[in-house]
Design an enzyme around this catalytic site. Structure first.
Site, PDB file in Angstrom:
ATOM      1  CG  HIS A  98      -0.270  -0.068   2.527  1.00 34.39           C
ATOM      2  ND1 HIS A  98       0.219  -1.241   3.055  1.00 34.39           N
ATOM      3  CD2 HIS A  98       0.007   0.885   3.439  1.00 34.39           C
ATOM      4  CE1 HIS A  98       0.762  -1.006   4.237  1.00 34.39           C
ATOM      5  NE2 HIS A  98       0.659   0.278   4.491  1.00 34.39           N
ATOM      6  CG  HIS A 100       0.621   5.618   3.945  1.00 34.97           C
ATOM      7  ND1 HIS A 100      -0.192   5.577   5.061  1.00 34.97           N
ATOM      8  CD2 HIS A 100       1.374   4.480   3.997  1.00 34.97           C
ATOM      9  CE1 HIS A 100       0.068   4.487   5.757  1.00 34.97           C
ATOM     10  NE2 HIS A 100       1.017   3.801   5.139  1.00 34.97           N
TER      11      HIS A 100
HETATM   12  P1  AMP Z   1       1.662   0.868   7.427  1.00 34.00           P
HETATM   13  O1  AMP Z   1       2.270   1.289   8.720  1.00 34.00           O
HETATM   14  O2  AMP Z   1       2.295   1.537   6.252  1.00 34.00           O
HETATM   15  O3  AMP Z   1       1.585  -0.640   7.292  1.00 34.00           O
HETATM   16  O4  AMP Z   1       0.197   1.460   7.450  1.00 34.00           O
HETATM   17  C1  AMP Z   1      -0.964   0.721   7.653  1.00 34.00           C
HETATM   18  C2  AMP Z   1      -2.107   1.719   7.679  1.00 34.00           C
HETATM   19  O5  AMP Z   1      -3.315   1.017   7.545  1.00 34.00           O
HETATM   20  C3  AMP Z   1      -2.185   2.528   8.976  1.00 34.00           C
HETATM   21  O6  AMP Z   1      -2.061   3.915   8.684  1.00 34.00           O
HETATM   22  C4  AMP Z   1      -3.575   2.183   9.519  1.00 34.00           C
HETATM   23  O7  AMP Z   1      -4.237   3.274  10.107  1.00 34.00           O
HETATM   24  C5  AMP Z   1      -4.292   1.688   8.276  1.00 34.00           C
HETATM   25  N1  AMP Z   1      -5.356   0.722   8.518  1.00 34.00           N
HETATM   26  C6  AMP Z   1      -5.308  -0.391   9.276  1.00 34.00           C
HETATM   27  N2  AMP Z   1      -6.492  -1.052   9.225  1.00 34.00           N
HETATM   28  C7  AMP Z   1      -7.287  -0.338   8.393  1.00 34.00           C
HETATM   29  C8  AMP Z   1      -8.640  -0.504   7.932  1.00 34.00           C
HETATM   30  N3  AMP Z   1      -9.391  -1.544   8.315  1.00 34.00           N
HETATM   31  N4  AMP Z   1      -9.146   0.441   7.101  1.00 34.00           N
HETATM   32  C9  AMP Z   1      -8.390   1.491   6.713  1.00 34.00           C
HETATM   33  N5  AMP Z   1      -7.123   1.689   7.104  1.00 34.00           N
HETATM   34  C10 AMP Z   1      -6.577   0.794   7.945  1.00 34.00           C
END
Ligand code: AMP
Ligand code: ZN
Length: 135
Positions: A98, A100
């Site tokens: 993913h 951001h």
């Molecule tokens: P990372 O640290 O790059 O793996 O970021 C994961 C991101 O996913 C974090 O910013 C979380 O807030 C987001 N996240 C986790 N679960 C969900 C969800 N169910 N829906 C939307 N965002 C999520």
């Protein structure tokens, strides 16, 4: 596979979707850094930059580029950060590729990365290490 983003892609978990095509899905981050913080994911599971196919990565980055402008305008932001965490010690929490898209606002107070300086000769050494891996 027990992957929350695969479940979101499959519609088994709810999300605030903002864009979708055959290869990608974009939805609001549930814990936004700033309003409009969006995640762009590949529909096909890969873990991060190290195992994603060139095809899926191209699809994701194409959407990131287009959505950056759309989101900046939509939330009247003053700029956008594009961020990606790859592996645990780089801050990756969800092991599904993913990117951001983070809207930034004048005076929001978030600092960018701490920066340092190379010692004498160090930059040239690192340059050689990286170039050696290219062959
Ligand atoms: P990372 O640290 O790059 O793996 O970021 C994961 C991101 O996913 C974090 O910013 C979380 O807030 C987001 N996240 C986790 N679960 C969900 C969800 N169910 N829906 C939307 N965002 C999520
Ligand atoms: Zn997944």
């Amino acid at each position: 596979m027990d992957c929350i983003f695969c479940k979101i892609v499959a519609g088994e978990l709810p999300s605030f979707k903002v864009y979708e095509d055959d290869e990608t899905l974009a939805f609001l981050d549930i814990r936004p850094v700033n309003t409009g913080h969006t995640l762009v994911v590949s529909k096909k599971h890969s873990t991060n930059i190290f195992d994603v196919s060139q095809e899926d990565w191209t699809a994701v980055t194409k959407v990131v580029r287009a959505l950056a402008a759309v989101i900046e305008k939509a939330v009247s932001a003053d700029g956008i950060n594009i961020n990606m965490n790859n592996r645990e010690h780089a801050g990756q929490v969800v092991d599904h590729l993913h990117v951001h898209i983070i809207p930034r606002f004048k005076g929001d107070g978030f600092k960018l990365w701490h920066q340092s300086a190379y010692k004498e000769g160090e930059a040239a050494m690192v340059q050689e290490k990286i170039k050696a891996q290219l062959v």
